[in-house]
Design a protein around this motif. Sequence first.
Motif, short mmCIF file in Angstrom:
data_model
loop_
_atom_site.label_atom_id
_atom_site.label_comp_id
_atom_site.label_asym_id
_atom_site.label_seq_id
_atom_site.Cartn_x
_atom_site.Cartn_y
_atom_site.Cartn_z
N ALA A 214 0.84 -1.21 0.00
CA ALA A 214 0.00 0.00 0.00
C ALA A 214 0.87 1.25 0.00
O ALA A 214 0.60 2.22 -0.72
CB ALA A 214 -0.92 0.00 1.22
N VAL B 103 2.14 1.83 -3.45
CA VAL B 103 1.12 2.39 -4.36
C VAL B 103 0.99 3.91 -4.13
O VAL B 103 0.95 4.68 -5.09
CB VAL B 103 -0.23 1.67 -4.18
CG1 VAL B 103 -1.32 2.34 -4.99
CG2 VAL B 103 -0.12 0.21 -4.60
N VAL B 104 0.97 4.32 -2.86
CA VAL B 104 0.85 5.76 -2.55
C VAL B 104 2.09 6.51 -3.06
O VAL B 104 1.98 7.57 -3.68
CB VAL B 104 0.66 5.98 -1.03
CG1 VAL B 104 0.68 7.46 -0.69
CG2 VAL B 104 -0.65 5.38 -0.56
N SER C 237 2.04 6.97 -6.75
CA SER C 237 1.13 8.04 -7.15
C SER C 237 1.85 9.39 -7.15
O SER C 237 1.62 10.23 -8.02
CB SER C 237 -0.06 8.14 -6.20
OG SER C 237 -0.76 6.95 -6.23
N GLN C 238 2.73 9.56 -6.16
CA GLN C 238 3.48 10.82 -6.09
C GLN C 238 4.42 10.95 -7.28
O GLN C 238 4.60 12.03 -7.83
CB GLN C 238 4.25 10.88 -4.79
CG GLN C 238 3.35 11.05 -3.60
CD GLN C 238 4.11 11.48 -2.37
OE1 GLN C 238 5.03 12.27 -2.44
NE2 GLN C 238 3.72 10.94 -1.24
N MET D 114 3.89 9.61 -10.18
CA MET D 114 3.03 9.90 -11.33
C MET D 114 2.68 11.36 -11.39
O MET D 114 2.65 11.97 -12.46
CB MET D 114 1.74 9.07 -11.24
CG MET D 114 1.90 7.67 -11.75
SD MET D 114 0.38 6.77 -11.64
CE MET D 114 -0.49 7.39 -13.05
N MET D 115 2.38 11.92 -10.21
CA MET D 115 2.05 13.35 -10.13
C MET D 115 3.20 14.20 -10.65
O MET D 115 3.00 15.12 -11.42
CB MET D 115 1.72 13.69 -8.67
CG MET D 115 1.47 15.13 -8.37
SD MET D 115 2.95 16.10 -8.12
CE MET D 115 3.58 15.41 -6.63
N TYR E 56 3.38 13.91 -14.39
CA TYR E 56 2.24 14.57 -15.02
C TYR E 56 2.36 16.09 -14.94
O TYR E 56 2.12 16.79 -15.91
CB TYR E 56 0.95 14.11 -14.32
CG TYR E 56 -0.29 14.38 -15.11
CD1 TYR E 56 -0.69 13.51 -16.11
CD2 TYR E 56 -1.08 15.49 -14.85
CE1 TYR E 56 -1.84 13.75 -16.84
CE2 TYR E 56 -2.23 15.74 -15.57
CZ TYR E 56 -2.59 14.86 -16.56
OH TYR E 56 -3.73 15.10 -17.27
N ALA E 57 2.78 16.58 -13.77
CA ALA E 57 2.90 18.03 -13.57
C ALA E 57 3.97 18.60 -14.48
O ALA E 57 3.83 19.69 -15.02
CB ALA E 57 3.21 18.32 -12.11
N SER F 65 2.85 18.88 -18.15
CA SER F 65 2.00 20.02 -18.48
C SER F 65 2.82 21.26 -18.78
O SER F 65 2.40 22.13 -19.50
CB SER F 65 1.05 20.30 -17.34
OG SER F 65 1.76 20.86 -16.27
N ALA G 207 0.44 4.90 -15.67
CA ALA G 207 -0.88 4.48 -15.16
C ALA G 207 -1.03 2.96 -15.28
O ALA G 207 -1.61 2.33 -14.40
CB ALA G 207 -1.99 5.19 -15.92
N GLN H 242 0.64 1.38 -12.46
CA GLN H 242 -0.14 1.52 -11.21
C GLN H 242 -1.31 0.53 -11.18
O GLN H 242 -1.60 -0.03 -10.12
CB GLN H 242 -0.65 2.95 -11.04
CG GLN H 242 -0.98 3.19 -9.57
CD GLN H 242 -1.53 4.55 -9.28
OE1 GLN H 242 -2.12 5.18 -10.15
NE2 GLN H 242 -1.36 5.00 -8.06
N VAL H 243 -1.94 0.34 -12.31
CA VAL H 243 -3.03 -0.65 -12.38
C VAL H 243 -2.48 -2.03 -12.02
O VAL H 243 -3.10 -2.77 -11.24
CB VAL H 243 -3.67 -0.67 -13.79
CG1 VAL H 243 -4.61 -1.86 -13.96
CG2 VAL H 243 -4.45 0.61 -14.04
N ILE I 57 -1.89 -2.15 -8.20
CA ILE I 57 -3.13 -2.26 -7.42
C ILE I 57 -3.74 -3.65 -7.61
O ILE I 57 -4.24 -4.25 -6.65
CB ILE I 57 -4.13 -1.13 -7.79
CG1 ILE I 57 -3.52 0.24 -7.46
CG2 ILE I 57 -5.43 -1.28 -7.01
CD1 ILE I 57 -4.28 1.42 -8.01
N LEU J 202 -1.97 -5.94 -5.45
CA LEU J 202 -2.42 -5.73 -4.07
C LEU J 202 -3.73 -6.47 -3.82
O LEU J 202 -3.88 -7.16 -2.80
CB LEU J 202 -2.58 -4.22 -3.83
CG LEU J 202 -2.98 -3.75 -2.45
CD1 LEU J 202 -1.90 -4.05 -1.43
CD2 LEU J 202 -3.24 -2.25 -2.45
#
Lengths: 161, 174
Positions: free
Chosen positions: B104, B107-108, B111-112, B114-115, B118-119, B122, B149, B152-153, B156, B159
């Motif tokens: 877990a 995974v969290v 996500s960071q 990925m952020m 992604y950021a 942009s 992504a 991440q799939v 999860i 998990l």
Amino acid sequence: MKRYIKEIVWIVISIFLGIASYIIISYYLNGKIAPQLEIPVKETVFITYPDIEIVTYISILTGFLIFSIRAFINKFINNNYVLLIYNLLFILLMTKIYSLNEMYSVEEGWTIYPPLSGVQDAKVEGYSFITSSNYIIVLQAILILFLIYTAYKTGKNKKLS
Amino acid sequence: MAPFFIYCSTVNNHTMLRHIKKIVRFCFIILLALRFSNYLFDQQSLSTKTIVIDIHDTNYSYTPLHCTFTIIIVVLFLSYYSKITNQLYRNNKAVNYTFLILLAFIVVGYSQLMMLNYATYSIFPTTCVIPGPDDYRESYLITNPVYMAMVQVFLISFLIYNAIKVGVKFKKGA
């Protein structure tokens, strides 16, 4: 077979609820059903993704809520595979929200008048697009813990052949 | 130290040795993670406040504690993964639950990452404009967000698979 039809009906209901929510939000914000939402924030207007994408996101949220309530009512006795899929999609959606929040947040914050050169101890106020990223991380962690719990319960209630 | 000695007097030698071995191993992992993060980011000392990574003329700052924590989680995860594949630990509740919690965390953390990707994504299309109509280059910090992504799939799904497996294992009367 009857059980699968029941699950499909609930999925269709959640999609319809997503569409209905989009129509309501669109009317509330723009006064009409527009292909893209225009969200006015102070003196800026944010134009969202095409409507199909927004409807998908809202449907994920409504589906997640509906299947969560159903799972709690049934005490996780039935197989919760649809809820697990919705939970997975919602975690992905949270990552996207997290990214958007970081993208449009001003890291350094806004400088409040008077400017930095004017005073020695300038007051700098933090600004976030949606909310503080810490809250989003905590929410995502809660979602993942809920996913683990649901999967664990599903495994525990699984009928051994 | 007093509680440790009280604890030592209450358990037999074998259990105590086992626990000391665990503590030593954990300390070794932390030391290794500290050294590794130090080496990785070419810092002279870990007392510095931030680790600065220079990518595309932009500086990204991280605290050494953040990097060390990430490495510890990954190392612990690998160690626990090897444990749950071992027959000896298969019926150990604590090992299975810790493995799920570590997954877990990953995974969290992912996500960071990925952020961050992604950021940056942009920002770059607007700053990397090559002269010419509709001609611009897209640049990502790590890779295409779609690939990230997909990973991440997978994480999860892994998990979910493990949580269901643990649930089946500790089923009442199974």
